[in-house]
Design an enzyme around this catalytic site. Structure first.
Site, mmCIF file in Angstrom:
data_model
loop_
_atom_site.group_PDB
_atom_site.id
_atom_site.type_symbol
_atom_site.label_atom_id
_atom_site.label_comp_id
_atom_site.label_asym_id
_atom_site.label_seq_id
_atom_site.Cartn_x
_atom_site.Cartn_y
_atom_site.Cartn_z
ATOM 1 N N THR A 71 18.449 -23.357 -1.000
ATOM 2 C CA THR A 71 19.500 -22.680 -1.633
ATOM 3 C C THR A 71 19.400 -21.177 -1.944
ATOM 4 O OG1 THR A 71 19.926 -25.133 -2.749
ATOM 5 C CG2 THR A 71 20.719 -23.101 -3.974
ATOM 6 N N GLN A 143 18.573 -29.289 7.779
ATOM 7 C CA GLN A 143 18.493 -30.623 8.245
ATOM 8 C C GLN A 143 17.912 -30.537 9.859
ATOM 9 O OE1 GLN A 143 18.457 -33.418 7.284
ATOM 10 N NE2 GLN A 143 19.063 -32.863 4.849
ATOM 11 N N SER A 163 13.848 -25.665 5.016
ATOM 12 C CA SER A 163 13.716 -25.769 3.588
ATOM 13 C C SER A 163 12.206 -26.940 3.799
ATOM 14 C CB SER A 163 14.206 -26.639 2.882
ATOM 15 O OG SER A 163 13.958 -27.101 1.336
ATOM 16 N N ALA A 164 10.927 -26.639 3.037
ATOM 17 C CA ALA A 164 9.878 -27.260 3.401
ATOM 18 C C ALA A 164 9.939 -28.737 3.339
ATOM 19 C CB ALA A 164 8.779 -26.767 2.460
ATOM 20 N N HIS A 165 10.722 -29.180 2.000
ATOM 21 C CA HIS A 165 10.572 -30.519 1.629
ATOM 22 C C HIS A 165 11.269 -31.618 2.838
ATOM 23 C CE1 HIS A 165 14.388 -31.641 -0.372
ATOM 24 N NE2 HIS A 165 14.426 -30.222 -0.438
ATOM 25 N N THR A 201 5.680 -13.306 -7.555
ATOM 26 C CA THR A 201 4.602 -13.513 -6.845
ATOM 27 C C THR A 201 4.720 -14.709 -5.994
ATOM 28 O OG1 THR A 201 3.076 -12.561 -8.333
ATOM 29 C CG2 THR A 201 2.158 -14.402 -7.096
ATOM 30 N N CYS A 290 22.317 -33.823 -3.100
ATOM 31 C CA CYS A 290 22.849 -32.864 -3.811
ATOM 32 C C CYS A 290 24.065 -33.455 -4.681
ATOM 33 C CB CYS A 290 22.925 -31.495 -3.307
ATOM 34 S SG CYS A 290 21.421 -30.848 -2.878
#
Length: 347
Positions: A71, A143, A163-165, A201, A290
């Site tokens: 996002t 995706q 996206s990592a997840h 950071t 979402c």
């Protein structure tokens, strides 16, 4: 049978490789921006992770920007650019584009001017895969990455994000990758981290897990794990079709992600199916994670020409490399039993 997770498009289970990398990163006390030994050690781990992710993406390490997720990456790539998009895009993209690209009944998008447009690689609800034109300004790979072979440097795309997840990494970390020589106006200003593109950071623990998941995902692709998943998805659809002839499998006639089946059974609400399957021990969804909590028909399906009523009757099953044939068979049996009850009530 224990609960069965069939909602991989919403989030993939954390890979053991990612968990191990995150635990190791937790032991590093240094800030990657510090110049002392501890800071340099943290910086070295982060840059190794950047290189590993870049390799999985087929990009250069200097072109990868770590952010909090897809996002944020979408906002970084799209904000203020006035690009054109389609109504099947994720809401994180639709928030920044003019929705005027045509979508056909199969969910495929026509792009007249790639340089002023954004187009997703694959849709999270239908699984439909797009042919990305050369020179495309921005593409959402959230995706497709990890399920399809990708090579950013050969894609012709100017910017893409992931996206990592979605690939078995941790939640709360993602990346934007840019064509060499391009830059973005930072949305978050401050200390100038990430080559001045995104201050704050860096999430070192999340980044370490992301890179480990990307390495494992690349291995799965190379070893044909998703080809096996594709066979399981086809077994599932063939089994359900035999018992529910009125059910529509969206996008079946075009290229789809190997793990995704979006089925529409007219008159049988998607949220009702989700609850019934949940009680039976199966985690599935009525669409994008979402938006699945909102009681409304899928805008993706409405854009593809389905009626408001039919669009509200969608159920998405998304598999993963850990899914077994026994789990798919058990789900099919549970769904068919619920479908039979639905039909009897409708008579």
């Amino acid at each position: 049978m224990a609960r069965v997770y069939l909602d991989w498009n919403a989030t993939a289970p954390l890979r053991p490789e990612a968990r191990a990398a995150m635990v190791e990163a937790m032991d590093l006390v240094g800030n990657p921006s510090s110049v002392h030994a501890e800071g340099r050690a943290a910086k070295a781990l982060m840059e190794r992770a950047r290189g590993d992710l870049a390799e999985a993406l087929g990009a250069g390490a200097a072109d990868v920007v770590f952010v909090s997720g897809a996002t944020e990456a979408a906002a970084l790539a799209l904000a203020g650019r006035g690009l054109h998009g389609a109504a099947i895009e994720h809401d994180a993209v639709r928030a920044w584009v003019t929705e005027d690209l045509a979508v056909d009944a199969n969910g495929r998008v026509a792009v007249a001017d790639p340089g002023t447009s954004t187009l997703q690689l694959a849709n999270s609800e239908t699984g439909v895969v797009q042919d990305l034109p050369g020179g495309l300004a921005v593409s959402d790979w959230t995706q497709g990455f990890g399920k399809l072979p990708v090579a950013f440097d050969w894609s012709g795309v100017e910017m893409a994000f992931v996206s990592a997840h979605k690939i078995g990494g941790p939640k709360g970390v993602g990346a934007l990758v840019l064509r060499r020589g391009l830059d973005v106006d930072p949305r978050i200003r401050g200390g100038g981290q990430e080559m001045g593109r995104r201050s704050g950071t860096e999430n070192l623990v999340g980044i370490a897990g992301f890179a480990a998941a990307a390495r494992a995902a690349a291995r799965d692709l190379a070893e044909g794990a998703w080809e096996r998943v594709d066979k399981l998805r086809n077994i599932l659809e063939k089994t359900l079709e035999a018992s529910a002839r009125e059910t529509i499998f969206v996008g079946k006639g075009v290229s789809r992600l190997p793990n995704t089946s979006l089925m529409v059974t007219p008159g049988w609400k998607g949220e009702t199916q989700v609850m019934q399957m949940d009680l039976a021990g199966f985690a599935v969804s009525a669409g994008s994670a979402c938006s699945s909590g909102k009681v409304k028909a899928s805008s993706v399906l409405r854009t593809m020409g389905l009626s408001e009523g039919d669009a509200g009757c969608a159920l998405r099953v998304s598999l993963g490399p850990a899914t077994t044939e026994a789990e798919v068979t058990a789900f099919a049996e549970a769904w068919i039993a619920a479908h039979d009850r639905f039909r009897r009530r409708g008579r």
